[in-house]
Design an enzyme around this catalytic site. Structure first.
Site, mmCIF file in Angstrom:
data_model
loop_
_atom_site.group_PDB
_atom_site.id
_atom_site.type_symbol
_atom_site.label_atom_id
_atom_site.label_comp_id
_atom_site.label_asym_id
_atom_site.label_seq_id
_atom_site.Cartn_x
_atom_site.Cartn_y
_atom_site.Cartn_z
ATOM 1 N N SER A 1 0.846 -1.196 0.000
ATOM 2 C CA SER A 1 0.000 0.000 0.000
ATOM 3 C C SER A 1 0.882 1.247 0.000
ATOM 4 C CB SER A 1 -0.898 0.001 1.243
ATOM 5 O OG SER A 1 -1.667 1.176 1.287
ATOM 6 N N GLY A 2 0.613 2.150 -0.937
ATOM 7 C CA GLY A 2 1.402 3.384 -1.042
ATOM 8 C C GLY A 2 2.569 3.264 -1.989
ATOM 9 N N THR B 1 -2.063 2.414 -8.018
ATOM 10 C CA THR B 1 -3.173 3.128 -8.653
ATOM 11 C C THR B 1 -2.649 4.118 -9.686
ATOM 12 O OG1 THR B 1 -4.507 2.899 -6.645
ATOM 13 C CG2 THR B 1 -5.178 4.594 -8.213
ATOM 14 N N ASN C 1 -0.640 5.559 2.995
ATOM 15 C CA ASN C 1 -0.930 6.102 1.670
ATOM 16 C C ASN C 1 -2.119 7.047 1.771
ATOM 17 O OD1 ASN C 1 -1.315 6.600 -1.014
ATOM 18 N ND2 ASN C 1 -1.735 4.483 -1.601
ATOM 19 N N SER D 1 -5.114 5.428 -0.795
ATOM 20 C CA SER D 1 -5.017 3.970 -0.822
ATOM 21 C C SER D 1 -6.294 3.346 -1.372
ATOM 22 C CB SER D 1 -4.758 3.450 0.590
ATOM 23 O OG SER D 1 -4.729 2.042 0.607
ATOM 24 N N SER D 2 -6.143 2.421 -2.333
ATOM 25 C CA SER D 2 -7.305 1.695 -2.860
ATOM 26 C C SER D 2 -7.777 0.702 -1.801
ATOM 27 C CB SER D 2 -6.927 0.939 -4.135
ATOM 28 O OG SER D 2 -6.536 1.829 -5.133
ATOM 29 N N GLY E 1 -2.216 -3.985 -1.978
ATOM 30 C CA GLY E 1 -0.922 -4.579 -1.658
ATOM 31 C C GLY E 1 -0.921 -5.191 -0.275
ATOM 32 N N GLU F 1 -0.510 -5.687 3.495
ATOM 33 C CA GLU F 1 -0.661 -4.755 4.603
ATOM 34 C C GLU F 1 -0.369 -5.487 5.911
ATOM 35 O OE1 GLU F 1 -3.923 -1.533 2.950
ATOM 36 O OE2 GLU F 1 -4.528 -2.961 4.485
#
Length: 1006
Positions: free
Chosen positions: A112-113, A117, A162, A165-166, A389, A391
């Site tokens: 994540s981050g 995206t 992030n 973040s998605s 991603g 986590e």
């Protein structure tokens, strides 16, 4: 299969900043890998290849490598021909799809981050620019691009790692027709993190759309939805204590989302319903409960509930009942069981999550409808998988479990596809496959998903088990079932309730579900219309649904050719220019990048088709340069033998050569670079010679053509000139012959020419002075009269100009000269020489005249004075005297004495000779006894003196010019004479005959 890859770009650039392709590292160690990555990151080179896999490091700053110029640079270029870039991967996937007419997908993964995206957005933007363009296609592209801001608003949130973040998984298929035009798209979404709607950790936010609506919504809209422009007013937005984030502009993002909703064909009515649902969730979060004496939940504020009821279009009383009571069926009777406060809060939050989750699914469905391509012809697709991603937090909840399970599943797929592709290539080429040591995470996936024994199965069983079931009981079951598993570790956190089982159940009480199905909000009604109110079957748990969807996704991906983008976070602080090696090492390890590198190397760092290898390196061997006429494989064998390859350094496959060590390839490439410069010099020389010869030939041909054309033009001009000349000469001759006749057609042009020619000659030769009487041009007969008129006009003009230029002083001079001329012109020889000499007012100044003389004649105004030589009457002795002319008389002065006074009235005549002498004789009347006879004088200024005298005494007619001798009267009755002759020198003397003899020089002729 994807097209053959070009590594030469990576080879020639290896000395710039690190190695562009990790496959070409001399050592496949983690230290070498990280060192190369660090070198490139320090120069803002965030992309590096591992074969066809792209490694991307998030720089946390904007780089100028995503503009249209950069896109055009990568269009249609071989994969390794230019430096690594996400555009290169996107373009190669696109052109491979067109060439082989099969389906592909790009798997974007990472923590994540790490920038997943953003990577998917860059790929979409690239296809929007690089694909063919029409109005219809542009509309499809716009919808694909504008689906991003909508899905980000409803599916992304700020987390600790992030700011965007998605919180859901997204797989988008971009559909292309046979021409390569993007004609449609379809999105699959996975596991939206619905729990974020009702709870956020410290330092995190809810989904972006809530803040965008509150901060950016118009006043009328907020009033209509019962909202305040203050995020702190809503419980669902304040739990993370960071509603305002400096890197996020909610107001601008709100405008973007509203515009995007229009582009994806969501009309105004549905838009209002959509925002009504978002607002209803915020109002639900503010619904608070109190307990009565029995511990049952009661609503303490009905205003928020009324807003929820209005926005969802449901009965307020039934909604209140659904949030505080549970409907239980006992045989045929319905019993309402009151909730405790905890149950009521659970029911409220479950409704909020259900509303938001179903709305998100509806939104994806509408986006798919807007991008749908209804053409039944076959399409090829490129799929973009932007999935959450890995986590790992201090406290990991159900969502982290599902997210990390998904990543493990994709890692398993990645290893399978990579190994499979490599093994297939080795088998196809007849090269022995060398086993690669790597960690196979199938054991991890089995631990999670295995039927009846996996974590998901045990969790589902625990959810179904009657009695008091909690996360702790679930943990105990896990330890009991798989405590001895080598990859299973538990941590008991008694103070941290992660609610695994509740989130897995995700149950919405039936009476609330029945109520929502009757909503007047069209979107809510559509979302819950699929629910069968009479069904007694327990719905699948979230984990099971997610597992099923992952299996379907795996099937979809296995049917396509794979491309990979691995995104890495450079640091946890989101600071530009900083690379945390520990963090990078951790990501490299769990993303399996080293395993992938080893698989790609598999003993051979480089493989190339014989034709292409031979084409590139044939200059290195005299036998293969410039053309190899035989089989390419044999040519490559000759070439590598010439280069001195050892048997263990390469293998010859069926269609390719395999090179084991990068250093072997580097040595070959270095030799090629050196040879290339020599070849380039020779080719340049040859080409320049060829160009020079070609240019010379072209110039020669051009010169010949120009010369031919010019000669033709000149010849035509010469012919026209001659024809014109003949015509003019004929006319001229005819005009000359008839020049004496009256003007007619034959002689009009000739006469005009004659006139013009004469006038031009006259203009250039006009007399310059009035005295020039000889240079006037003789006119032709036809212009005689005209010429005379012009001559008179010209002389009058010159006279006028001359007269206008005369000053009063000069005018007086000319008047005196005129008098002189009238007296002496043509009579006295010395006159012509005197004309140019100006006259002066006097020859003796008053200072030079004796004072006594001035006093004597003071009553008479002195007009002129001049020195003279007076000759005595007896003996003609010369004596210097001053002669003064006054108004009435002439005085002969000897110093202070007046020797003689001659009144002008007694002056009966004045005589001078016709020669050049200066002798003057005054003839005085003898009636005056005081006079002694005629006065004889010699004056150097004869003409000036006599002119002045004639004007003062008015004696113009009295002056006589005598030839030979002048008779003089010496005394009364006694006469003598002055004789004149010419000689070489001037003399004055008394002759033997008693006369005064004057010898004058001859006048000089001009």
């Amino acid at each position: 299969m994807q097209g053959q890859l070009d590594m030469e770009g990576a080879l020639t650039a290896r000395d710039q900043v690190g190695i562009q392709d990790f496959v070409l590292l001399d050592e496949t160690t983690e230290a070498a890998f990280l060192s190369n990555l660090k070198k490139r990151f320090s120069r803002d080179l965030i992309y590096t290849y591992i074969g066809t896999l792209l490694v991307s490091v998030n720089p946390y700053k904007d780089l100028d490598i995503y503009n249209k110029k950069e896109m055009e640079l990568y269009m249609g270029v071989n994969f390794f021909e230019l430096p690594p870039h996400i555009y290169a991967l996107a373009d190669n996937a696109y052109h491979t799809m067109l060439a082989e007419f099969n389906n592909h997908f790009i798997l974007i993964s990472g923590e994540s981050g790490a920038g997943k995206t953003e990577a998917s957005k860059k790929i979409l933007q690239y296809y929007a620019v690089s694909c063919p363009s029409t109005t219809l296609l542009n509309t499809v592209r716009d919808k694909m691009l504008m689906s991003n801001p909508v899905l980000e608003a409803f599916g992304n949130a700020k987390t600790l790692k992030n700011d965007n973040s998605s919180r859901f998984g997204k797989y988008m298929d971009i559909q292309f027709d046979s021409q390569g035009d993007a004609v449609g798209g379809h999105i699959l979404n996975y596991l939206l993190e619905k729990s974020r709607v009702v709870h956020q950790n410290h330092g995190e936010r809810n989904f972006h759309i809530f803040y965008q609506l509150v901060e950016g919504g118009e006043e009328d809209l907020l009033h209509q939805l019962g909202l305040h422009r203050d995020c702190q007013h809503y419980n669902y937005l304040t739990q993370g204590e960071c509603a305002i984030v400096s890197s996020i502009n909610d107001r601008n993002d709100w405008k973007t989302v509203k515009n995007a909703l229009q582009i994806i064909n969501i009309d105004e009515i549905n838009t209002n319903h959509l925002f009504g649902i978002v607002a209803s969730v915020l109002h639900l979060g503010n619904v608070q409960f109190d307990s009565n004496s029995k511990g049952h939940a009661l609503l303490n504020n009905n205003s928020e509930l009324r807003w929820v009821s209005n926005l969802l279009g449901v009965d307020a009383h039934r909604l209140q009942e659904g949030l505080t009571y549970r409907k239980i069926e006992a045989r045929k009777d319905l019993v309402l069981s009151p909730f405790t406060i905890d149950h009521a809060i659970y029911a409220r939050d479950a409704l909020a999550k259900a509303l938001y989750g179903q709305t998100f699914t509806w939104l994806v469905k509408r986006i798919n409808e807007s991008m749908e391509n209804k053409d039944p012809s076959r399409k090829t697709v490129i799929g973009l998988l932007d999935i959450y991603g890995f986590e790992v937090f201090y406290v990991n909840s159900f969502e982290q479990f599902c997210i990390n399970y998904c990543n493990e599943k994709l890692q398993q797929l990645f290893i399978q596809l990579t190994l499979k592709a490599e093994q297939e290539e080795y088998e196809a080429e007849g090269i022995e496959w060398e086993p690669v040591q790597f960690f196979n995470n199938k054991i991890i996936c089995d631990l999670i998903e295995e039927k009846h024994r996996g974590i998901i199965s045990i969790m589902d069983e625990e959810c179904l088990r009657p009695g008091d079931v909690t996360d702790l009981t679930f943990l105990e079951r896990l330890e009991e079932k798989m405590g001895n598993h080598p990859h299973f570790v538990t941590h008991k956190l008694a103070d941290k309730m992660t609610r695994f089982l509740d989130k897995n159940n995700d149950l919405l009480y039936r009476n609330i579900k029945d109520l929502i199905c009757q909503s007047k909000n069209a979107i809510v009604r559509e979302c819950f219309s699929t629910v069968d109110p009479d069904s007694r079957r327990r719905p699948e748990t979230v984990a099971t649904q997610f597992k099923s969807s992952l299996l379907k996704l795996t099937e979809i991906l296995m049917a396509k050719e794979a491309w990979y983008i691995r995104c890495l976070k450079s640091n946890e602080m989101k600071q530009p220019g900083q690379l945390d090696e520990t963090l990078i090492r951790h990501q490299v390890k769990y993303l399996g990048l080293m395993e992938h590198l080893r698989v790609r190397r598999a003993g051979f760092a480089y493989r190339r088709k014989y034709e292409i290898f031979l084409k590139r390196y044939k200059p290195l061997c005299p036998a293969t340069w410039p053309h190899w006429r035989g089989v390419p494989a044999e040519g490559v064998e000759v070439l590598v033998q010439h280069l001195g390859y050892l048997p263990n350094e390469y293998k010859m496959g069926r269609t390719k050569i395999f090179i084991r060590h990068p250093r072997t390839l580097y040595a070959t490439e270095d030799a090629y670079e050196k040879c290339k410069h020599e070849l380039a010099t020779r080719l340049q020389a040859k080409y320049r010679g060829y160009r020079a010869k070609g240019e010379f030939r072209k110039q020669k041909e051009a010169a010949t053509k120009i010369e031919t054309c010019w000669r033709g033009v000149q010849a035509r001009k010469e012919r026209e000139k001659r024809a014109w000349a003949v015509k003019v000469i004929k006319k001229f001759i005819k005009g000359y012959m008839t020049r004496g006749q009256l003007k007619n057609t034959d002689n009009s042009e000739y006469l005009a020419f004659v006139r013009q020619n004469y006038l031009n000659r006259l203009k250039n030769n006009l007399p310059k002075t009035v005295l020039d009487k000889t240079t006037w041009q003789s006119p032709p007969a036809v212009l005689t009269e005209t010429s005379e008129i012009l001559r008179k006009l010209h002389y009058r003009l010159m006279v006028r100009k001359y007269v206008r230029g005369i000053t009063p002083q000069k005018k007086a001079q000319l008047q005196m000269k005129l008098v002189t001329s009238s007296i002496f012109k043509g009579k006295k020889d010395s006159y012509p020489q005197s004309v140019a000499q100006p006259f002066v007012n006097t020859r003796i100044s008053e200072q030079d005249i004796n004072m006594r003389v001035l006093q004597t004649i003071r009553n008479e105004h002195i007009k002129y004075s001049v020195p003279v030589i007076k000759y005595d009457r007896n003996g003609f002795k010369p004596r210097p005297r001053q002669l003064i002319l006054t108004q009435t008389a002439a005085y002969v002065i000897e110093e202070a004495k007046i020797k003689q006074r001659v009144l002008y009235t007694t002056l009966k005549g004045i005589s001078v000779s016709n020669l050049t002498d200066g002798m003057i004789v005054f003839h005085i009347t003898d009636g005056d006894p005081k006079q002694k006879g005629d006065l004889i004088m010699q004056c150097d200024h004869l003409f000036e003196f006599l002119t002045k005298l004639s004007l003062i005494a008015n004696k113009q007619n009295a002056i006589k010019v005598v030839q030979g001798s002048i008779k003089i009267e010496i005394q009364a009755g006694k006469e003598s004479a002055v004789d004149f002759s010419t000689g070489l020198e001037p003399m004055v003397y008394k002759a033997k005959n008693g006369h005064l003899m004057v010898v004058a020089t001859r006048a000089r002729t001009r």
